[in-house]
Design an enzyme around this catalytic site. Structure first.
Site, PDB file in Angstrom:
ATOM      1  N   LYS A 202       0.142  -4.147   1.526  1.00 66.18           N
ATOM      2  CA  LYS A 202      -1.611  -4.999   1.944  1.00 66.18           C
ATOM      3  C   LYS A 202      -1.841  -5.716   3.009  1.00 66.18           C
ATOM      4  CE  LYS A 202      -6.479  -6.556   0.425  1.00 66.18           C
ATOM      5  NZ  LYS A 202      -6.665  -6.925  -1.464  1.00 66.18           N
ATOM      6  N   ARG A 212     -16.265  -7.989   3.513  1.00 66.26           N
ATOM      7  CA  ARG A 212     -16.981  -8.693   3.312  1.00 66.26           C
ATOM      8  C   ARG A 212     -18.171  -8.544   2.585  1.00 66.26           C
ATOM      9  NH1 ARG A 212     -12.229 -11.417   5.583  1.00 66.26           N
ATOM     10  NH2 ARG A 212     -10.382 -10.502   4.864  1.00 66.26           N
ATOM     11  N   ARG A 223      -6.525 -14.351   4.671  1.00 69.20           N
ATOM     12  CA  ARG A 223      -5.889 -14.498   3.810  1.00 69.20           C
ATOM     13  C   ARG A 223      -4.163 -14.390   4.404  1.00 69.20           C
ATOM     14  NH1 ARG A 223      -9.843 -13.658   0.599  1.00 69.20           N
ATOM     15  NH2 ARG A 223     -11.288 -12.097   0.854  1.00 69.20           N
ATOM     16  N   GLU A 239       7.942  -4.933   0.350  1.00 67.53           N
ATOM     17  CA  GLU A 239       7.174  -4.991  -0.832  1.00 67.53           C
ATOM     18  C   GLU A 239       6.541  -3.817  -1.405  1.00 67.53           C
ATOM     19  OE1 GLU A 239       5.296  -7.656  -1.524  1.00 67.53           O
ATOM     20  OE2 GLU A 239       5.115  -8.976   0.135  1.00 67.53           O
ATOM     21  N   LYS A 254      -2.777  -0.416   2.047  1.00 75.54           N
ATOM     22  CA  LYS A 254      -3.593  -0.285   2.927  1.00 75.54           C
ATOM     23  C   LYS A 254      -3.597  -1.263   3.869  1.00 75.54           C
ATOM     24  CE  LYS A 254      -7.714  -2.325   0.627  1.00 75.54           C
ATOM     25  NZ  LYS A 254      -8.165  -3.290  -0.182  1.00 75.54           N
ATOM     26  N   SER A 280     -13.280  -0.160   4.279  1.00 74.95           N
ATOM     27  CA  SER A 280     -14.587  -0.459   4.941  1.00 74.95           C
ATOM     28  C   SER A 280     -14.626   0.127   6.758  1.00 74.95           C
ATOM     29  CB  SER A 280     -14.924  -1.416   4.869  1.00 74.95           C
ATOM     30  OG  SER A 280     -14.535  -2.514   4.732  1.00 74.95           O
ATOM     31  N   TYR A 319     -14.853   5.333   0.989  1.00 74.84           N
ATOM     32  CA  TYR A 319     -15.751   5.855   0.593  1.00 74.84           C
ATOM     33  C   TYR A 319     -16.712   7.530   0.820  1.00 74.84           C
ATOM     34  CZ  TYR A 319     -15.089   1.018   0.478  1.00 74.84           C
ATOM     35  OH  TYR A 319     -13.875  -0.623  -0.047  1.00 74.84           O
TER      36      TYR A 319
HETATM   37  C1  PBG Z   1      -9.939  -7.442  -2.428  1.00 76.05           C
HETATM   38  C2  PBG Z   1     -10.147  -6.719  -1.795  1.00 76.05           C
HETATM   39  C3  PBG Z   1     -10.229  -6.587  -0.472  1.00 76.05           C
HETATM   40  C4  PBG Z   1     -10.640  -5.007   0.216  1.00 76.05           C
HETATM   41  C5  PBG Z   1     -10.843  -4.245  -1.302  1.00 76.05           C
HETATM   42  N1  PBG Z   1      -9.570  -5.433  -2.239  1.00 76.05           N
HETATM   43  C6  PBG Z   1     -10.765  -6.945   0.470  1.00 76.05           C
HETATM   44  C7  PBG Z   1      -9.810  -8.255   1.003  1.00 76.05           C
HETATM   45  O1  PBG Z   1      -8.222  -7.923   0.751  1.00 76.05           O
HETATM   46  O2  PBG Z   1     -10.000  -9.319   1.811  1.00 76.05           O
HETATM   47  C8  PBG Z   1     -11.363  -4.468   0.670  1.00 76.05           C
HETATM   48  C9  PBG Z   1     -11.419  -3.179   0.969  1.00 76.05           C
HETATM   49  C10 PBG Z   1     -11.627  -2.727   2.157  1.00 76.05           C
HETATM   50  O3  PBG Z   1     -12.277  -2.658   2.806  1.00 76.05           O
HETATM   51  O4  PBG Z   1     -12.842  -1.072   1.509  1.00 76.05           O
HETATM   52  N2  PBG Z   1      -9.835  -7.888  -4.238  1.00 76.05           N
END
Ligand code: PBG
Length: 332
Positions: A202, A212, A223, A239, A254, A280, A319
């Protein structure tokens, strides 16, 4: 044999008719390989539309029920639930995440009762939606994310999610050792049938921007001390290999579209299913371009999904899952 300057090899033959193209297509998308992420709130009666993700809602418990029923009818593989607690329910430890009546656990009970046989009910296992500082873990005295203290929170969270009826836990926090820690906790409590989906590779991505808003994130800063650097390919593979060794049943890459090299690397290297999350920002970009008339929306959606599958992902979180399932079944 060749005839003067004309080609003797003609790949175009296999593209000549729709029937021929369908027969030789190497990659297909099946609704059963799509997982729909869903956001749920316990402080609204009506669902709340998201500005940055047109067509996506923050659900109330009632609209969530309808949405998962629709997902099951569309033949999806599963749903991934994200809880969106009210601001006053957030604190430094993310207490609401381990409250059996917290928004995510309460929603999971409802969804498991509603569609637990038809779909794989999955839950996001991370603290960022529940902490007032918005980080995916708890903080130490200096304000840094404390890896091992966070693992203790994840273990408790995993047990509550399992008790609520989640069948597949989505470990998205990127703490070292999280898969092993959660596996041990689950097994010690008799939850050996609850599976782990490790968000193994990720990345710290700008493409999470609209998410967000979706979860009402309070994060300041970034992060980058726990999520991967977008520059690193070998480290993403590392990982994934570590997560498999710790007991991950499925590993995920991801975001998806900017990381197809990772999807290909990981799927060549590990003996477990590899999934990808079309996040997203990937959704928002296609929707925005389509809304401007700059792109053919349906073709772009299907092309993006087939690319992710072609790179090696067996299933995709998207989505658009319900809409695509309907298009594939010719019922949209
Ligand atoms: C963290 C999490 C995130 C997403 C899914 N789980 C956000 C992040 O790591 O900042 C993002 C999913 C998306 O953007 O569709 N719990």
């Amino acid at each position: 044999m060749s005839f003067g300057s004309f080609p003797d090899v003609r790949p175009r033959r296999l593209r000549s008719t729709p029937a021929m193209r369908r027969l030789v297509a190497e990659t297909r998308i099946d609704p059963a390989q799509l997982v729909l992420p869903l956001f749920v709130r316990d402080d609204v009666v009506e669902p709340v539309p998201l500005t940055s993700m047109p067509g996506v809602l923050q659900h109330s418990f009632d609209s969530l029920k309808a949405a998962v029923t629709e997902a099951a009818e569309a033949g999806l593989g599963g749903v991934m639930l994200f809880g969106v607690p009210a601001d006053q329910a957030k604190d430094a430890q993310g207490t609401a995440a381990t409250d059996p009546d917290g928004v995510l656990n309460a929603a999971t009970r409802i969804v498991a009762a509603e569609v637990g046989d038809a779909l794989v009910v999955q839950t996001d296992l991370c603290l960022d939606e529940f902490t007032d500082h918005g980080h995916c873990g708890v903080l130490d005295a200096r304000g840094a994310v404390d890896n091992d203290a966070t693992l203790l929170r994840y273990r408790d969270m995993a047990l509550e999610q399992a008790r609520a009826g989640s069948q597949l836990l989505g470990l998205s926090g990127m703490m070292d050792g999280q898969v092993g820690a959660v596996r041990t906790a689950l097994d010690a409590e008799g939850f050996d049938e609850v599976a782990i989906l490790a968000y193994a590779a990720k990345y710290a991505s700008a493409f999470y921007g609209p998410f967000r808003e979706a979860v009402g994130s309070t994060l300041r800063g970034d992060r980058k001390t726990y999520q991967l650097d977008p520059a690193n390919r070998r480290e993403g593979l590392r990982e994934a290999v570590l997560d498999v060794a710790e007991g991950a049943d499925i590993v995920m890459v991801k975001p998806a579209l900017s990381y197809l090299d990772l999807v290909a690397d990981v799927s060549a290297a590990v003996p477990v299913p590899v999934w990808a999350y079309q996040v997203s920002g990937e959704y928002a970009m296609i929707e925005a371009a389509a809304a401007n008339g700059w792109i053919d929306r349906e073709r772009a959606i299907l092309e993006s999904l087939v690319s992710i599958r072609r790179a090696g992902a067996e299933a995709v979180l998207t989505y658009w899952a319900v809409e695509v399932a309907r298009v594939l079944k010719g019922s949209a």
